[in-house]
Design an enzyme around this catalytic site. Structure first.
Site, PDB file in Angstrom:
ATOM      1  N   TYR A 123       0.839  -1.205   0.000  1.00 11.64           N
ATOM      2  CA  TYR A 123       0.000   0.000   0.000  1.00 11.64           C
ATOM      3  C   TYR A 123       0.873   1.254   0.000  1.00 11.64           C
ATOM      4  CZ  TYR A 123      -3.785   3.142   1.569  1.00 11.64           C
ATOM      5  OH  TYR A 123      -4.714   4.151   1.688  1.00 11.64           O
ATOM      6  N   TYR A 139      -4.006  -2.507  20.026  1.00  8.41           N
ATOM      7  CA  TYR A 139      -2.768  -3.110  19.536  1.00  8.41           C
ATOM      8  C   TYR A 139      -1.589  -2.396  20.200  1.00  8.41           C
ATOM      9  CZ  TYR A 139      -5.895  -4.899  15.847  1.00  8.41           C
ATOM     10  OH  TYR A 139      -6.915  -5.500  15.154  1.00  8.41           O
ATOM     11  N   ASP A 152       3.797  -0.660  12.316  1.00 11.86           N
ATOM     12  CA  ASP A 152       2.702   0.251  12.670  1.00 11.86           C
ATOM     13  C   ASP A 152       3.300   1.625  12.992  1.00 11.86           C
ATOM     14  OD1 ASP A 152      -0.346  -0.431  13.587  1.00 11.86           O
ATOM     15  OD2 ASP A 152       0.436   1.304  14.668  1.00 11.86           O
ATOM     16  N   ARG A 174       1.170  10.184  13.919  1.00 13.31           N
ATOM     17  CA  ARG A 174       0.632  10.690  12.650  1.00 13.31           C
ATOM     18  C   ARG A 174      -0.127  11.975  12.912  1.00 13.31           C
ATOM     19  NH1 ARG A 174      -0.797   7.032   9.146  1.00 13.31           N
ATOM     20  NH2 ARG A 174       1.152   6.098   8.575  1.00 13.31           N
ATOM     21  N   ARG A 227     -10.313  -1.419  10.645  1.00 18.00           N
ATOM     22  CA  ARG A 227      -9.681  -0.159  11.066  1.00 18.00           C
ATOM     23  C   ARG A 227     -10.059   0.125  12.514  1.00 18.00           C
ATOM     24  NH1 ARG A 227     -10.206   3.446   5.498  1.00 18.00           N
ATOM     25  NH2 ARG A 227     -11.944   2.147   4.906  1.00 18.00           N
ATOM     26  N   GLU A 269       4.120   1.790  -0.606  1.00 18.28           N
ATOM     27  CA  GLU A 269       4.979   1.985  -1.783  1.00 18.28           C
ATOM     28  C   GLU A 269       4.143   2.079  -3.050  1.00 18.28           C
ATOM     29  OE1 GLU A 269       7.811   3.010  -1.479  1.00 18.28           O
ATOM     30  OE2 GLU A 269       9.091   1.847  -0.150  1.00 18.28           O
ATOM     31  N   GLY A 324      -1.132   1.062  23.102  1.00 16.19           N
ATOM     32  CA  GLY A 324      -2.119   2.114  22.808  1.00 16.19           C
ATOM     33  C   GLY A 324      -1.528   3.509  22.837  1.00 16.19           C
TER      34      GLY A 324
HETATM   35  P1  NAD Z   1     -12.741   1.680   0.638  1.00  9.86           P
HETATM   36  O1  NAD Z   1     -12.055   0.362   0.664  1.00  9.86           O
HETATM   37  O2  NAD Z   1     -13.993   1.853   1.407  1.00  9.86           O
HETATM   38  O3  NAD Z   1     -13.047   2.118  -0.865  1.00  9.86           O
HETATM   39  C1  NAD Z   1     -12.235   1.749  -1.944  1.00  9.86           C
HETATM   40  C2  NAD Z   1     -13.131   1.456  -3.137  1.00  9.86           C
HETATM   41  O4  NAD Z   1     -12.296   1.098  -4.254  1.00  9.86           O
HETATM   42  C3  NAD Z   1     -14.068   0.268  -2.894  1.00  9.86           C
HETATM   43  O5  NAD Z   1     -15.361   0.576  -3.342  1.00  9.86           O
HETATM   44  C4  NAD Z   1     -13.433  -0.849  -3.708  1.00  9.86           C
HETATM   45  O6  NAD Z   1     -14.383  -1.815  -4.135  1.00  9.86           O
HETATM   46  C5  NAD Z   1     -12.798  -0.075  -4.854  1.00  9.86           C
HETATM   47  N1  NAD Z   1     -11.673  -0.798  -5.464  1.00  9.86           N
HETATM   48  C6  NAD Z   1     -10.612  -1.354  -4.830  1.00  9.86           C
HETATM   49  N2  NAD Z   1      -9.789  -1.937  -5.731  1.00  9.86           N
HETATM   50  C7  NAD Z   1     -10.345  -1.711  -6.951  1.00  9.86           C
HETATM   51  C8  NAD Z   1      -9.979  -2.069  -8.277  1.00  9.86           C
HETATM   52  N3  NAD Z   1      -8.861  -2.768  -8.543  1.00  9.86           N
HETATM   53  N4  NAD Z   1     -10.780  -1.704  -9.292  1.00  9.86           N
HETATM   54  C9  NAD Z   1     -11.931  -1.005  -9.055  1.00  9.86           C
HETATM   55  N5  NAD Z   1     -12.331  -0.645  -7.826  1.00  9.86           N
HETATM   56  C10 NAD Z   1     -11.544  -0.994  -6.784  1.00  9.86           C
HETATM   57  O7  NAD Z   1     -11.653   2.757   1.091  1.00  9.86           O
HETATM   58  P2  NAD Z   1     -11.823   4.292   1.446  1.00  9.86           P
HETATM   59  O8  NAD Z   1     -11.529   4.457   2.878  1.00  9.86           O
HETATM   60  O9  NAD Z   1     -13.088   4.826   0.890  1.00  9.86           O
HETATM   61  O10 NAD Z   1     -10.584   4.900   0.640  1.00  9.86           O
HETATM   62  C11 NAD Z   1     -10.747   5.518  -0.632  1.00  9.86           C
HETATM   63  C12 NAD Z   1      -9.415   6.060  -1.104  1.00  9.86           C
HETATM   64  O11 NAD Z   1      -8.899   6.986  -0.147  1.00  9.86           O
HETATM   65  C13 NAD Z   1      -8.342   4.996  -1.314  1.00  9.86           C
HETATM   66  O12 NAD Z   1      -7.592   5.321  -2.466  1.00  9.86           O
HETATM   67  C14 NAD Z   1      -7.476   5.111  -0.088  1.00  9.86           C
HETATM   68  O13 NAD Z   1      -6.154   4.721  -0.358  1.00  9.86           O
HETATM   69  C15 NAD Z   1      -7.581   6.599   0.222  1.00  9.86           C
HETATM   70  N6  NAD Z   1      -7.352   6.859   1.655  1.00  9.86           N
HETATM   71  C16 NAD Z   1      -8.292   6.547   2.582  1.00  9.86           C
HETATM   72  C17 NAD Z   1      -8.026   6.792   3.935  1.00  9.86           C
HETATM   73  C18 NAD Z   1      -9.033   6.502   5.006  1.00  9.86           C
HETATM   74  O14 NAD Z   1      -8.739   6.755   6.174  1.00  9.86           O
HETATM   75  N7  NAD Z   1     -10.197   6.011   4.723  1.00  9.86           N
HETATM   76  C19 NAD Z   1      -6.792   7.334   4.314  1.00  9.86           C
HETATM   77  C20 NAD Z   1      -5.866   7.597   3.331  1.00  9.86           C
HETATM   78  C21 NAD Z   1      -6.142   7.381   1.994  1.00  9.86           C
HETATM   79  N1  UDP Z   2      -5.539  -0.428  16.088  1.00 12.61           N
HETATM   80  C1  UDP Z   2      -5.886  -0.884  17.356  1.00 12.61           C
HETATM   81  N2  UDP Z   2      -6.945  -1.731  17.460  1.00 12.61           N
HETATM   82  C2  UDP Z   2      -7.683  -2.135  16.407  1.00 12.61           C
HETATM   83  C3  UDP Z   2      -7.333  -1.655  15.113  1.00 12.61           C
HETATM   84  C4  UDP Z   2      -6.243  -0.807  14.994  1.00 12.61           C
HETATM   85  O1  UDP Z   2      -5.249  -0.548  18.356  1.00 12.61           O
HETATM   86  O2  UDP Z   2      -8.649  -2.898  16.599  1.00 12.61           O
HETATM   87  C5  UDP Z   2      -4.419   0.527  15.964  1.00 12.61           C
HETATM   88  C6  UDP Z   2      -3.392   0.209  14.876  1.00 12.61           C
HETATM   89  O3  UDP Z   2      -2.391  -0.641  15.381  1.00 12.61           O
HETATM   90  C7  UDP Z   2      -2.888   1.587  14.524  1.00 12.61           C
HETATM   91  C8  UDP Z   2      -4.082   2.510  14.754  1.00 12.61           C
HETATM   92  O4  UDP Z   2      -4.983   1.784  15.600  1.00 12.61           O
HETATM   93  O5  UDP Z   2      -1.866   1.963  15.411  1.00 12.61           O
HETATM   94  C9  UDP Z   2      -4.810   2.905  13.474  1.00 12.61           C
HETATM   95  O6  UDP Z   2      -5.103   1.718  12.761  1.00 12.61           O
HETATM   96  P1  UDP Z   2      -5.964   1.702  11.424  1.00 12.61           P
HETATM   97  O7  UDP Z   2      -5.921   0.309  10.905  1.00 12.61           O
HETATM   98  O8  UDP Z   2      -7.286   2.313  11.667  1.00 12.61           O
HETATM   99  O9  UDP Z   2      -5.203   2.708  10.435  1.00 12.61           O
HETATM  100  P2  UDP Z   2      -3.646   2.899  10.021  1.00 12.61           P
HETATM  101  O10 UDP Z   2      -2.766   2.001  10.826  1.00 12.61           O
HETATM  102  O11 UDP Z   2      -3.619   2.545   8.567  1.00 12.61           O
HETATM  103  O12 UDP Z   2      -3.386   4.324  10.291  1.00 12.61           O
END
Ligand code: NAD
Ligand code: UDP
Length: 309
Positions: A136, A195, A263, A267, A177, A138, A198
């Protein structure tokens, strides 16, 4: 929009439609759900973004397709990297062919386990290229690289937004998440899974704030460099558990689990650039956002196994 059936994409769809836009969606439903999609979406392509069908010209492409939750993107790391990189190349080609504006959803994960805090857009990051999160992290870094080179070589109208942890209604209760896990666990009488100890932190942005930032980034005349979008309020995971306990109004058991590999410890976005260029800053507090998200989880109960219903 690619990824329009996902969590963020579906809210962005709603917002675009409410502004009178015509919206087509391409999504393979790997982590998204049909019930997330507004009925007013004009055309739905159930396709892989890395191998898209012939598409008509668009004014603006919002490219969001990619799994975003660590358990989901690690379930098939090869598919994740392919989606992040080849999917982005496919959409850049669309933008080049049709002279469309393109906005690419990048992530705070491109900063890895940051050595600079808070993270400014000028920070290059600290990323393991061969760890479990690398597909993810990279993949998204490579997507930023190729997108920027498309702009240099072909002059495309590009916007890159680096999204920090976002939460809100419609999150899949089973996506793994922290916010979705904690709320599902709290509402099911299960212990909150913490995890590590905390003490690691994240900055959580409510989805309506994020969508407003994405819309402004899509609308502004020019956005030459990547842009952080996130809420600068920083909370340890233990503090998030405390806040959830206060909102639900009763004590919640906690269960510690091992910290996942690589992890990130901390952030927090520096959003000066978004504020200066878009006049944007988040408005919804974590308490208010968590309260609304809990209400939405309650409305959707029973959730069933692994569905984002
Ligand atoms: P999500 O998993 O809910 O949505 C992703 C959508 O993309 C889904 O509907 C999935 O079916 C579709 N998808 C995945 N692979 C696909 C493929 N190969 N072809 C077509 N469709 C595909 O995730 P989200 O939280 O809504 O994230 C949306 C975007 O925002 C992503 O690019 C993610 O990297 C970025 N993003 C999200 C967060 C967050 O906290 N939610 C943080 C940083 C970046
Ligand atoms: N985490 C946790 N318990 C959970 C899920 C995640 O303590 O049930 C922690 C995880 O280790 C990370 C933070 O919460 O430190 C955010 O995790 P998340 O998967 O939501 O997002 P990301 O790590 O991609 O920022």
């Amino acid at each position: 929009m690619t990824g329009g059936a996902g969590f963020i994409g579906s809210h962005l769809c709603d917002s675009l439609l409410s502004h009178g836009a015509t919206v087509d969606v391409l999504d393979n439903f790997s982590t998204g759900f049909a019930q997330n999609l507004p009925t007013k979406v004009r055309t739905l392509w159930k396709e892989d973004v890395a191998a898209p069908p012939a598409l008509p010209p668009y004014d603006l492409i919002f490219h969001l397709a990619c799994p975003a939750s660590p358990p989901r993107y690690q379930a098939d790391p090869v598919a994740t990297f392919r989606t992040a990189v080849f999917g982005t190349v496919a959409m850049l080609e669309e933008a080049r062919k049709h002279r469309s504006r393109i906005l690419i959803a990048s992530t705070s994960e491109i900063y890895g386990d940051p050595l600079e805090h808070p993270q400014k857009e000028t920070y290059w990051g600290h990323v393991n290229p061969v760890g479990l999160r690398s597909c993810y992290d990279e993949g998204k870094r490579a997507a930023e690289t190729i997108a920027t080179d498309y702009r240099r070589k072909y002059g495309i109208d590009l916007r890159i937004v680096r999204i920090f942890n976002t939460y809100g209604p419609r999150m899949d209760p089973f996506d793994g998440r922290v916010v979705s896990n904690f709320i599902r666990q709290a509402l099911s009488g299960e212990p909150l899974t913490i995890y590590g100890d905390g003490s690691q932190s994240r900055s959580f942005c409510y989805v309506s704030d994020l969508v407003e930032g994405i819309l402004r980034a899509g609308r502004v005349v020019r956005l030459p460099d990547p842009l952080n979008l996130g809420n600068p309020g920083e909370f340890t995971i233990a503090l998030l558990a405390d806040l959830l306990e206060e909102v639900v109004g009763h004590p919640l058991k906690r269960e510690h689990r091992p910290l996942p590999e690589d992890d990130p410890r901390r952030r927090r976005p520096d959003i000066t650039r978004a504020h200066e260029l878009l006049g944007w800053s988040p408005e919804v507090s974590l308490r208010a956002g968590i309260t609304r998200t809990i209400e939405n989880f309650l409305e959707r109960k029973p959730w069933g196994g692994g569905s984002g219903a």
